[in-house]
Structure formats: C-alpha cells, structure tokens
Write a protein that holds these residues in place. Sequence first.
Motif, PDB file in Angstrom:
ATOM      1  N   ILE A  71       0.845  -1.195   0.000  1.00  0.00           N
ATOM      2  CA  ILE A  71       0.000   0.000   0.000  1.00  0.00           C
ATOM      3  C   ILE A  71       0.882   1.246   0.000  1.00  0.00           C
ATOM      4  O   ILE A  71       1.738   1.420   0.856  1.00  0.00           O
ATOM      5  CB  ILE A  71      -0.927   0.026   1.227  1.00  0.00           C
ATOM      6  N   GLU A  72       0.660   2.110  -0.970  1.00  0.00           N
ATOM      7  CA  GLU A  72       1.435   3.340  -1.107  1.00  0.00           C
ATOM      8  C   GLU A  72       0.604   4.516  -0.591  1.00  0.00           C
ATOM      9  O   GLU A  72      -0.611   4.574  -0.812  1.00  0.00           O
ATOM     10  CB  GLU A  72       1.792   3.563  -2.580  1.00  0.00           C
ATOM     11  N   PHE A  73       1.262   5.443   0.100  1.00  0.00           N
ATOM     12  CA  PHE A  73       0.570   6.610   0.654  1.00  0.00           C
ATOM     13  C   PHE A  73       1.159   7.896   0.074  1.00  0.00           C
ATOM     14  O   PHE A  73       2.340   7.950  -0.271  1.00  0.00           O
ATOM     15  CB  PHE A  73       0.710   6.645   2.183  1.00  0.00           C
ATOM     16  N   ARG A  74       0.356   8.912   0.004  1.00  0.00           N
ATOM     17  CA  ARG A  74       0.827  10.248  -0.381  1.00  0.00           C
ATOM     18  C   ARG A  74      -0.097  11.285   0.232  1.00  0.00           C
ATOM     19  O   ARG A  74      -1.225  10.984   0.646  1.00  0.00           O
ATOM     20  CB  ARG A  74       0.881  10.411  -1.893  1.00  0.00           C
ATOM     21  N   THR A  75       0.380  12.529   0.270  1.00  0.00           N
ATOM     22  CA  THR A  75      -0.424  13.647   0.764  1.00  0.00           C
ATOM     23  C   THR A  75      -1.371  14.125  -0.328  1.00  0.00           C
ATOM     24  O   THR A  75      -0.960  14.308  -1.485  1.00  0.00           O
ATOM     25  CB  THR A  75       0.485  14.801   1.205  1.00  0.00           C
ATOM     26  N   GLY A  76      -2.630  14.305   0.031  1.00  0.00           N
ATOM     27  CA  GLY A  76      -3.604  14.770  -0.953  1.00  0.00           C
ATOM     28  C   GLY A  76      -3.345  16.201  -1.386  1.00  0.00           C
ATOM     29  O   GLY A  76      -2.781  16.999  -0.642  1.00  0.00           O
ATOM     30  N   ASP A  77      -3.769  16.521  -2.592  1.00  0.00           N
ATOM     31  CA  ASP A  77      -3.588  17.860  -3.147  1.00  0.00           C
ATOM     32  C   ASP A  77      -4.842  18.693  -2.870  1.00  0.00           C
ATOM     33  O   ASP A  77      -5.899  18.451  -3.465  1.00  0.00           O
ATOM     34  CB  ASP A  77      -3.346  17.752  -4.663  1.00  0.00           C
ATOM     35  N   PRO A  78      -4.736  19.680  -1.966  1.00  0.00           N
ATOM     36  CA  PRO A  78      -5.926  20.485  -1.629  1.00  0.00           C
ATOM     37  C   PRO A  78      -6.510  21.209  -2.841  1.00  0.00           C
ATOM     38  O   PRO A  78      -7.726  21.420  -2.905  1.00  0.00           O
ATOM     39  CB  PRO A  78      -5.399  21.484  -0.597  1.00  0.00           C
ATOM     40  N   SER A  79      -5.656  21.598  -3.802  1.00  0.00           N
ATOM     41  CA  SER A  79      -6.153  22.327  -4.967  1.00  0.00           C
ATOM     42  C   SER A  79      -7.071  21.458  -5.825  1.00  0.00           C
ATOM     43  O   SER A  79      -7.872  21.972  -6.598  1.00  0.00           O
ATOM     44  CB  SER A  79      -4.979  22.833  -5.811  1.00  0.00           C
ATOM     45  N   HIS A 122      -9.079  19.266  -4.372  1.00  0.00           N
ATOM     46  CA  HIS A 122     -10.108  18.863  -3.405  1.00  0.00           C
ATOM     47  C   HIS A 122      -9.931  17.411  -2.974  1.00  0.00           C
ATOM     48  O   HIS A 122     -10.914  16.696  -2.741  1.00  0.00           O
ATOM     49  CB  HIS A 122     -11.510  19.066  -3.997  1.00  0.00           C
ATOM     50  N   GLU A 123      -8.663  16.997  -2.847  1.00  0.00           N
ATOM     51  CA  GLU A 123      -8.386  15.638  -2.394  1.00  0.00           C
ATOM     52  C   GLU A 123      -8.346  15.573  -0.878  1.00  0.00           C
ATOM     53  O   GLU A 123      -8.020  16.559  -0.211  1.00  0.00           O
ATOM     54  CB  GLU A 123      -7.054  15.149  -2.956  1.00  0.00           C
ATOM     55  N   ALA A 124      -8.662  14.410  -0.345  1.00  0.00           N
ATOM     56  CA  ALA A 124      -8.578  14.184   1.094  1.00  0.00           C
ATOM     57  C   ALA A 124      -7.118  14.283   1.543  1.00  0.00           C
ATOM     58  O   ALA A 124      -6.203  14.091   0.728  1.00  0.00           O
ATOM     59  CB  ALA A 124      -9.147  12.811   1.442  1.00  0.00           C
ATOM     60  N   PRO A 125      -6.860  14.567   2.822  1.00  0.00           N
ATOM     61  CA  PRO A 125      -5.469  14.748   3.299  1.00  0.00           C
ATOM     62  C   PRO A 125      -4.553  13.561   3.036  1.00  0.00           C
ATOM     63  O   PRO A 125      -3.376  13.746   2.743  1.00  0.00           O
ATOM     64  CB  PRO A 125      -5.646  14.990   4.806  1.00  0.00           C
ATOM     65  N   VAL A 126      -5.092  12.355   3.162  1.00  0.00           N
ATOM     66  CA  VAL A 126      -4.262  11.164   2.961  1.00  0.00           C
ATOM     67  C   VAL A 126      -4.837  10.332   1.824  1.00  0.00           C
ATOM     68  O   VAL A 126      -6.000   9.905   1.874  1.00  0.00           O
ATOM     69  CB  VAL A 126      -4.184  10.292   4.239  1.00  0.00           C
ATOM     70  N   GLN A 127      -4.025  10.115   0.803  1.00  0.00           N
ATOM     71  CA  GLN A 127      -4.399   9.280  -0.333  1.00  0.00           C
ATOM     72  C   GLN A 127      -3.607   7.977  -0.272  1.00  0.00           C
ATOM     73  O   GLN A 127      -2.458   7.950   0.171  1.00  0.00           O
ATOM     74  CB  GLN A 127      -4.097   9.999  -1.645  1.00  0.00           C
ATOM     75  N   ALA A 128      -4.216   6.901  -0.697  1.00  0.00           N
ATOM     76  CA  ALA A 128      -3.551   5.593  -0.686  1.00  0.00           C
ATOM     77  C   ALA A 128      -3.810   4.875  -2.000  1.00  0.00           C
ATOM     78  O   ALA A 128      -4.756   5.198  -2.727  1.00  0.00           O
ATOM     79  CB  ALA A 128      -4.035   4.748   0.481  1.00  0.00           C
ATOM     80  N   LYS A 154       5.952  12.606   7.268  1.00  0.00           N
ATOM     81  CA  LYS A 154       6.198  13.948   7.782  1.00  0.00           C
ATOM     82  C   LYS A 154       5.513  14.989   6.902  1.00  0.00           C
ATOM     83  O   LYS A 154       4.897  15.947   7.405  1.00  0.00           O
ATOM     84  CB  LYS A 154       7.699  14.219   7.837  1.00  0.00           C
ATOM     85  N   ALA A 155       5.618  14.818   5.586  1.00  0.00           N
ATOM     86  CA  ALA A 155       5.000  15.762   4.662  1.00  0.00           C
ATOM     87  C   ALA A 155       3.480  15.754   4.796  1.00  0.00           C
ATOM     88  O   ALA A 155       2.822  16.792   4.671  1.00  0.00           O
ATOM     89  CB  ALA A 155       5.408  15.431   3.223  1.00  0.00           C
ATOM     90  N   GLN A 156       2.931  14.579   5.055  1.00  0.00           N
ATOM     91  CA  GLN A 156       1.482  14.475   5.230  1.00  0.00           C
ATOM     92  C   GLN A 156       1.022  15.284   6.439  1.00  0.00           C
ATOM     93  O   GLN A 156       0.026  16.012   6.379  1.00  0.00           O
ATOM     94  CB  GLN A 156       1.099  13.012   5.405  1.00  0.00           C
ATOM     95  N   LYS A 157       1.787  15.174   7.549  1.00  0.00           N
ATOM     96  CA  LYS A 157       1.429  15.927   8.747  1.00  0.00           C
ATOM     97  C   LYS A 157       1.560  17.430   8.532  1.00  0.00           C
ATOM     98  O   LYS A 157       0.799  18.219   9.090  1.00  0.00           O
ATOM     99  CB  LYS A 157       2.320  15.495   9.914  1.00  0.00           C
ATOM    100  N   GLU A 158       2.549  17.823   7.711  1.00  0.00           N
ATOM    101  CA  GLU A 158       2.802  19.242   7.475  1.00  0.00           C
ATOM    102  C   GLU A 158       2.047  19.777   6.258  1.00  0.00           C
ATOM    103  O   GLU A 158       2.220  20.936   5.877  1.00  0.00           O
ATOM    104  CB  GLU A 158       4.312  19.459   7.301  1.00  0.00           C
ATOM    105  N   ASN A 159       1.261  18.891   5.643  1.00  0.00           N
ATOM    106  CA  ASN A 159       0.429  19.271   4.499  1.00  0.00           C
ATOM    107  C   ASN A 159       1.255  19.888   3.371  1.00  0.00           C
ATOM    108  O   ASN A 159       0.997  20.997   2.912  1.00  0.00           O
ATOM    109  CB  ASN A 159      -0.672  20.242   4.938  1.00  0.00           C
ATOM    110  N   ARG A 160       2.274  19.163   2.952  1.00  0.00           N
ATOM    111  CA  ARG A 160       3.137  19.611   1.852  1.00  0.00           C
ATOM    112  C   ARG A 160       3.545  18.413   1.002  1.00  0.00           C
ATOM    113  O   ARG A 160       3.279  17.254   1.354  1.00  0.00           O
ATOM    114  CB  ARG A 160       4.393  20.294   2.401  1.00  0.00           C
ATOM    115  N   GLN A 161       4.162  18.693  -0.119  1.00  0.00           N
ATOM    116  CA  GLN A 161       4.669  17.622  -0.968  1.00  0.00           C
ATOM    117  C   GLN A 161       5.981  17.086  -0.403  1.00  0.00           C
ATOM    118  O   GLN A 161       6.836  17.870   0.032  1.00  0.00           O
ATOM    119  CB  GLN A 161       4.898  18.135  -2.395  1.00  0.00           C
ATOM    120  N   PRO A 162       6.160  15.791  -0.367  1.00  0.00           N
ATOM    121  CA  PRO A 162       7.403  15.231   0.185  1.00  0.00           C
ATOM    122  C   PRO A 162       8.593  15.474  -0.736  1.00  0.00           C
ATOM    123  O   PRO A 162       8.441  15.519  -1.967  1.00  0.00           O
ATOM    124  CB  PRO A 162       7.103  13.733   0.292  1.00  0.00           C
TER     125      PRO A 162
END
Length: 522
Positions: A143-151, A153-159, A264-272
């Motif tokens: 399972i791969e995770f990434r931070t959602g893109d607010p622009s 309208h994605e949820a904070p955590v994408q998988a 860490k990027a997910q918590k800080e709401n940024r791209q890793p």
Amino acid sequence: MKENEIRALLEGAYAQTPTLPGFFVKYDEFRSRFNKLIEQHSDLPLDIEKVLEDYYPEAKFEDCYQPQGTSEVFKAFRIAPNKLMYIGELKKKIEAVLRSIQTDSDGWFNFAAVGTKITKEDYSVMGFIGIRQTIECLFRNRIEFRTGDPSKHEAPVQARDLKKSEKERSIIDIPTRVSEKTLRPKQGSYIGEAIDKFAYFPKPKSTPGVLGWDAAINDLAVNIALDERWYYNDEDKLTKPILKNYLSYTFERLQYEDDLERKKAQKENRQPRLKILENDKNAIFNTGLVDSIYDPIYAFFSRNTGKYASVTQPWVFVAFATANSYYQNIITDFAYKPIRAEYFTNPSDLYYDCNAQKPTINWEHIIKDNIERLPTGFVKKGATEGFSFIDDVDALPKPQRRAYYDKLAQAIYDDEDWLQFLTTRFKNALDIALSRVAWNYKTAIPVYYVTDHKLSLLLPLALEKKGVIDVALVCEHKVDEASGVNNYVGRTIFTLQMAYNNARLITRPDSDWLMADMCITK
C-alpha cells in the motif's frame, strides 16, 4: 490474560516485526515487541518461549539465520501463515474493503474510507495503534501513501493498492508481463531484496553468460567510482561483495527515509521531498559514491515498457553515472538532484562518549548465541581437558556445525574456570579498547543496523593476541539527560567482515584497525 488475548498480541508483534525471506522474523526483535505489548495490556510478564511452545508448537526456529548477501547472523523463527488466525482474518477483512473502494484512474483513493469500514476493535486487540500502522505492517510495501492535493479537493491522505494497480497496468499497458507469482530471474550475487524487486538489470550483450547485476556492479567499481577495495579475499575479487552489500542496503535505507518523509509531509500538508525520484519515464537515486573528481554518482533507470517479457520489476537499469554525463537529460527532467542516504542527524552520535559508564555485556548472547564469532585460538586458551575441538568446523554440514557450537558453548558454561578466563580476558580487551578511544576518538567506528534503522559504535577487541583485532563489540548509546542516564549497551559482537560491511554503509572507515584487507578469513 486469556489465551485468545495472548494469541492476538503475539500475532500483532509478529506482524510488526519486519519479515525476512521464508516468512522468518528476527527473534530478538519480535520478543522485544511482544514484551512491550504485554506490558501495555497486563501487569504480569509472560515467558515468550513457553507461549510459543504452548500456542504455536509448529513454529520453526533457525539459530543461525543469515540474510542472503549479508554477513549478519542471528536467531530467527517463523510461524506458518495458515496458523496465524488473527492476522489471516484481519487481512481478509481489509482485502475486502480495498476491493470495494472506488479509486481514480491512477488507483488512488481516500484512505479515510478504510477507517469507516474497519473498526478500532478489529486491530487494537493485536496491539496496533491505528489503521495505518495495521495496514503498513500486514501489507508492508503493497500500500502506497501520499499527501492529498488540496487544490484538487483531495482528502489529506491518499492511498493506492500497488498489487491492484500493477495487475491493472499489466493488462492495459504491458500485455506481455508475466504473473506476479512468477519467480524473478536471478540477477547476480549479493543482491538485496528491495533493489531486486525495484529494478531489472539487463544482461550485457558484450559478455554473454554474465548476469546484469554482476556486470553493473563491476562496471561501477572498475570504470566509474573512486578507487576502493570492494572485496576481502582474492576469491571474491570479481564478485565485489562489499560494494553489492553497500548498494543493496543503501537503497533500502533510501526507501526507509522516503517513507518517513512521506509521513512527515502528510502531517505538514506539503509535498514530500524524496530521495528515490520517479517520473513517467525514468527513476534515479544517489548511490552515495563519487567518481575520481568527487562528482556524485547516480543510478539511472527507465520505466519497464514490456520489452522484457519475463521482467516484473517496474524499472530497468540504465547506468551508473554522474549528472555531468550522457545522462544529463534524464536528471535535468527532475526538479532537483536526489541527495545521498543519511544515517544520523546529530554529529555527536558518531563519537564515543568517554564520560559514559563502561558498556554492559550480555555473556550468554556472546558465548552461547555467537560462540562461532569468537576466534578459535581465544576460546581454546581457556579450555580444560576433556573437550574435543574440531579443526575445520566450517567443513561440517550446517546442522552438525550448529550442534558443535552449542556443545562448545555449554561446555564453557559447565566449566567455571573456562568461563571466567574468557570473560576476564574479554573485559581486559574492552578496557584497552576504551583507552584507545580516549586517546583517539576515531577508534570507535559508527555502524548502521539495517533492520533496526539505528546507529551504533564499534569497539575493537584483541582477544587471541595482543594488538591483533579479532572482533568488534557493537555498542548502543542509551542517554537521557533529564534522568542522568549515560550508558552503553554491548549489543553483540561482529566478525571483522560483518563490521566492515555495516560500517561501510555510512562511509569508508578511516581507521587503523578496520580495513577491507584486514577482514580476510583464515
């Protein structure tokens, strides 16, 4: 505690311990995790060996487990997957949820959707603290995770379920790709599982019969990288095991750092900002090596387009090269050049604190569990009459070799004079090592523990002959300024080959006691 509660926590500890080939796990690490879970759920300690004997009598133990391509040897064990009731049931439930979730065209979905269908009671009984930790432990890298893109309208955590995505991609994009169950073709010796799974190394046309990984490593050592001795004996001069181990574990470390960066990027709401970079066409990572003018050397890969019918890896190796080479067009397609793996954040971790207490020693672990790592001449010196030594133990089949060392260790513990001689001489050697460190801080060499992702320090021990280093003591620093704790734990001993392999991950050891040509096996 009830039997079902103990079984659930035991399987939770088993799932949280990294899996080795053959479904084995490192026994000491598993035992530590299990004990921590028990402490959180009960005031009474449990005898882990008795628990395994009572509940999982079919568990298989391997006293001298050695991962392929490494010098590390340790006790491991496995429980047959069909005996893991709690893990099996929870995986089935999560699998059903993953199949039911709607994804976008690239396979990504809102990870929160999993949490709405898997309750806390489903995973907390096994000691997991959250659904993400549960999935990461049960499905590992699937399972791969990434931070959602607010622009967007994605949820904070994408998988994304890589197994599902890979299956769909193999049908749509690469019709010639074989089933995932197909065994990957052998690429060469001493290749790590992570990089073997990541990329295919094509066989060179100019030298038929040579495997791709072997050819790539040889080219890197001979034609590209700054000159360095990558072998021990003349017998392994062509295979270059030190370099192969170095690259395999470097890649594994990069993957580990990228996982931490994504969280860490997910918590800080940024791209890793990752270290293994990928785009539509290529992938690259920094090997941590340099050429003769100290330019960083990168590993370049192209995406697998189905040219190789039997290849299941997503990437195909292209070359080892610097940014200032024929491959400049690849690296300049990325936003930045990837940096090398990092093993420490505090430079003080690289130096032995002479103000700390003398390292504690687990004699049973060193003598009973790792007697084969001690020099034979040292062990024989304290022996009393009665024990029959075998001159060439390595010539014995593995079961007989293990039985011989078990018998030797028990004979030492049955003879108080013998045991006292060995422990006293060992402590004297440690005192000399600490004096050397006080005189020259470079004596203590930093070493990276791959499985624990921890930094330790190596101390040289001359056990058999004065001034001739035989083994290295691995010391872990336990420090807490608030409580005044400043101690070292002597975790284990390494042979010189093991010491060099682990130390080389950080840098080429600058030492008068640990160099590749000193690690020749007699």
